[in-house]
Design a protein around this motif. Structure first.
Motif, PDB file in Angstrom:
ATOM      1  N   THR A  40       0.815  -1.215   0.000  1.00  9.62           N
ATOM      2  CA  THR A  40       0.000   0.000   0.000  1.00  9.62           C
ATOM      3  C   THR A  40       0.851   1.268   0.000  1.00  9.62           C
ATOM      4  O   THR A  40       0.373   2.335   0.367  1.00  9.62           O
ATOM      5  CB  THR A  40      -0.937   0.001   1.229  1.00  9.62           C
ATOM      6  N   LYS A  41       2.106   1.132  -0.446  1.00 11.06           N
ATOM      7  CA  LYS A  41       3.042   2.263  -0.374  1.00 11.06           C
ATOM      8  C   LYS A  41       2.606   3.467  -1.201  1.00 11.06           C
ATOM      9  O   LYS A  41       3.094   4.554  -0.956  1.00 11.06           O
ATOM     10  CB  LYS A  41       4.426   1.808  -0.818  1.00 11.06           C
ATOM     11  N   THR A  42       1.719   3.283  -2.168  1.00 10.97           N
ATOM     12  CA  THR A  42       1.360   4.420  -3.014  1.00 10.97           C
ATOM     13  C   THR A  42      -0.025   4.982  -2.705  1.00 10.97           C
ATOM     14  O   THR A  42      -0.472   5.894  -3.381  1.00 10.97           O
ATOM     15  CB  THR A  42       1.374   4.018  -4.495  1.00 10.97           C
ATOM     16  N   GLY A 212       7.103 -13.001  -5.515  1.00 13.13           N
ATOM     17  CA  GLY A 212       6.000 -12.780  -6.430  1.00 13.13           C
ATOM     18  C   GLY A 212       5.313 -11.449  -6.172  1.00 13.13           C
ATOM     19  O   GLY A 212       5.060 -11.090  -5.025  1.00 13.13           O
ATOM     20  N   MET A 213       5.059 -10.712  -7.259  1.00 13.26           N
ATOM     21  CA  MET A 213       4.393  -9.419  -7.192  1.00 13.26           C
ATOM     22  C   MET A 213       3.277  -9.423  -8.245  1.00 13.26           C
ATOM     23  O   MET A 213       2.901 -10.480  -8.754  1.00 13.26           O
ATOM     24  CB  MET A 213       5.399  -8.290  -7.458  1.00 13.26           C
ATOM     25  N   SER A 214       2.745  -8.245  -8.571  1.00  8.01           N
ATOM     26  CA  SER A 214       1.614  -8.194  -9.509  1.00  8.01           C
ATOM     27  C   SER A 214       1.902  -8.935 -10.814  1.00  8.01           C
ATOM     28  O   SER A 214       1.038  -9.617 -11.352  1.00  8.01           O
ATOM     29  CB  SER A 214       1.271  -6.736  -9.848  1.00  8.01           C
ATOM     30  N   GLY A 215       3.117  -8.767 -11.332  1.00 11.00           N
ATOM     31  CA  GLY A 215       3.408  -9.287 -12.666  1.00 11.00           C
ATOM     32  C   GLY A 215       3.821 -10.744 -12.713  1.00 11.00           C
ATOM     33  O   GLY A 215       3.811 -11.358 -13.794  1.00 11.00           O
ATOM     34  N   VAL A 228       2.727 -13.526  -1.397  1.00 17.75           N
ATOM     35  CA  VAL A 228       2.852 -12.686  -2.587  1.00 17.75           C
ATOM     36  C   VAL A 228       2.595 -11.237  -2.186  1.00 17.75           C
ATOM     37  O   VAL A 228       1.681 -10.946  -1.433  1.00 17.75           O
ATOM     38  CB  VAL A 228       1.924 -13.149  -3.741  1.00 17.75           C
ATOM     39  N   ARG A 229       3.474 -10.364  -2.683  1.00 19.66           N
ATOM     40  CA  ARG A 229       3.402  -8.934  -2.333  1.00 19.66           C
ATOM     41  C   ARG A 229       2.806  -8.178  -3.516  1.00 19.66           C
ATOM     42  O   ARG A 229       3.487  -7.943  -4.509  1.00 19.66           O
ATOM     43  CB  ARG A 229       4.805  -8.395  -2.034  1.00 19.66           C
ATOM     44  N   VAL A 230       1.530  -7.819  -3.396  1.00 22.11           N
ATOM     45  CA  VAL A 230       0.830  -7.282  -4.559  1.00 22.11           C
ATOM     46  C   VAL A 230       0.462  -5.814  -4.351  1.00 22.11           C
ATOM     47  O   VAL A 230      -0.254  -5.477  -3.402  1.00 22.11           O
ATOM     48  CB  VAL A 230      -0.428  -8.110  -4.868  1.00 22.11           C
ATOM     49  N   GLY A 231       0.987  -4.963  -5.216  1.00 27.31           N
ATOM     50  CA  GLY A 231       0.670  -3.542  -5.176  1.00 27.31           C
ATOM     51  C   GLY A 231      -0.266  -3.158  -6.315  1.00 27.31           C
ATOM     52  O   GLY A 231      -1.489  -3.107  -6.161  1.00 27.31           O
ATOM     53  N   THR A 232       0.338  -2.913  -7.467  1.00 28.82           N
ATOM     54  CA  THR A 232      -0.385  -2.360  -8.621  1.00 28.82           C
ATOM     55  C   THR A 232      -1.684  -3.097  -8.958  1.00 28.82           C
ATOM     56  O   THR A 232      -2.708  -2.459  -9.202  1.00 28.82           O
ATOM     57  CB  THR A 232       0.535  -2.373  -9.863  1.00 28.82           C
ATOM     58  N   ALA A 233      -1.660  -4.408  -8.993  1.00 26.99           N
ATOM     59  CA  ALA A 233      -2.864  -5.157  -9.385  1.00 26.99           C
ATOM     60  C   ALA A 233      -4.007  -4.921  -8.395  1.00 26.99           C
ATOM     61  O   ALA A 233      -5.175  -4.998  -8.757  1.00 26.99           O
ATOM     62  CB  ALA A 233      -2.556  -6.653  -9.481  1.00 26.99           C
TER      63      ALA A 233
HETATM   64  C1  LIG Z   1       6.291  -2.101  -4.665  1.00 29.37           C
HETATM   65  C2  LIG Z   1       6.754  -3.445  -4.270  1.00 29.37           C
HETATM   66  C3  LIG Z   1       5.974  -4.586  -4.524  1.00 29.37           C
HETATM   67  C4  LIG Z   1       4.651  -4.535  -5.273  1.00 29.37           C
HETATM   68  O1  LIG Z   1       4.917  -4.452  -6.645  1.00 29.37           O
HETATM   69  P1  LIG Z   1       3.721  -4.474  -7.703  1.00 29.37           P
HETATM   70  O2  LIG Z   1       4.404  -4.794  -8.989  1.00 29.37           O
HETATM   71  O3  LIG Z   1       3.122  -3.095  -7.704  1.00 29.37           O
HETATM   72  O4  LIG Z   1       2.757  -5.508  -7.297  1.00 29.37           O
HETATM   73  C5  LIG Z   1       6.458  -5.813  -4.077  1.00 29.37           C
HETATM   74  N1  LIG Z   1       7.639  -5.924  -3.417  1.00 29.37           N
HETATM   75  C6  LIG Z   1       8.414  -4.852  -3.168  1.00 29.37           C
HETATM   76  C7  LIG Z   1       9.710  -5.056  -2.464  1.00 29.37           C
HETATM   77  C8  LIG Z   1       8.002  -3.582  -3.589  1.00 29.37           C
HETATM   78  O5  LIG Z   1       8.785  -2.523  -3.340  1.00 29.37           O
END
Ligand SMILES: *Cc1c(COP(=O)(O)O)cnc(C)c1O
Length: 243
Positions: A40-42, A212-215, A228-233
């Motif tokens: 939720t950093k953004t 693992g992230m959004s992509g 899984v660390r999901v931001g953008t999605a």
């Molecule tokens: C911002 C961030 C994410 C999320 O990335 P998205 O592509 O937006 O899902 C995951 N891990 C780290 C370390 C980040 O800085």
């Protein structure tokens, strides 16, 4: 009619959950094995409150000053809700004292000096009543060894793990990794899985793998990721709005 922000977040969350469920099914894993960490950093505290209402509990932040304010704001908005704040991404040693006040886990420990700064900050916070429990940490692993992007390379992992395991204020919980830009995620996460297994062999309590992230969350789940660390999605590309 235009979609409200809570409606948008609910729709995005359902889509992310569907992706996790499908990836687990394809990998022969139970969706219970994969935790969703909302990055939720953004986004503002109001979005975190909405995500809490939608059932999420784990929130990742990487800008420490902004996060500290957000933690307080969310406490005001949802005083009784269960939530955990997790530091993802680069952390400077001089921010350690601020972070141990609110962090439930730090996923980006990549040096002995940072580990010592956090350990020292936890001890001070305990002395002054600012914190009770030790700080769970993950070691951030660098797949390609590029020092500019953070993370400890494979040949430094064992020594850092030994050090962290010996810090009374820290709890060695596992490994975190980001697939290098432009790399084949399948090869990258296979390498991450091997590093996580080596860590677990030496430190059986270090069971968590955050990858693992959004992509690329499907690939990471296929290789055994448990977080899984999901931001953008989940939250879109919206920059933090002014309050
Ligand atoms: C911002 C961030 C994410 C999320 O990335 P998205 O592509 O937006 O899902 C995951 N891990 C780290 C370390 C980040 O800085």
């Amino acid at each position: 009619m235009a979609e409200s922000r809570p409606e948008e977040l609910a729709r995005r969350l359902a889509a992310v959950r569907d992706r996790i469920t499908a990836a687990c099914a394809a990998a022969g894993r139970s969706p219970d094995e994969v935790a969703l960490l909302a990055v939720t950093k953004t986004v503002p505290a109001s979005d975190v409150a909405t995500l809490i209402d939608l059932g999420l509990t784990d929130f990742g932040e990487n800008r420490v000053q902004e996060a500290g304010r957000k933690v307080d704001e969310v406490a005001g908005l949802r005083p009784d809700a269960t939530r955990r704040w997790i530091v993802v991404g680069g952390l400077q040693r001089n921010k350690a004292r601020a972070v141990v006040r609110w962090a439930d886990r730090v996923e980006s420990v990549d040096s002995v000096r940072l580990a010592d700064a956090l350990d020292d900050a936890v001890r001070r916070a305990r002395d002054t009543g600012g914190r009770r429990d030790p700080l769970p940490v993950l070691l951030q692993y660098s797949v390609d060894g590029d020092p500019k992007r953070g993370g400890v390379p494979r040949d430094g992992l064992g020594r850092l793990a030994e050090h962290v395991a010996g810090c009374a204020g820290l709890e060695l919980d596992g490994l975190m990794a980001v697939a290098p830009l432009g790399a084949d995620p399948d090869a990258a996460f296979a390498d991450v899985a091997a590093a996580a297994e080596a860590l677990r062999a030496a430190h059986p309590q270090a069971r968590t793998l955050s990858a693992g992230m959004s992509g690329d969350l499907e690939v990471a789940i296929r290789h055994g990721s448990g977080v899984v660390r999901v931001g953008t999605a989940l939250v879109g590309d919206r920059p933090l709005t002014s309050r």
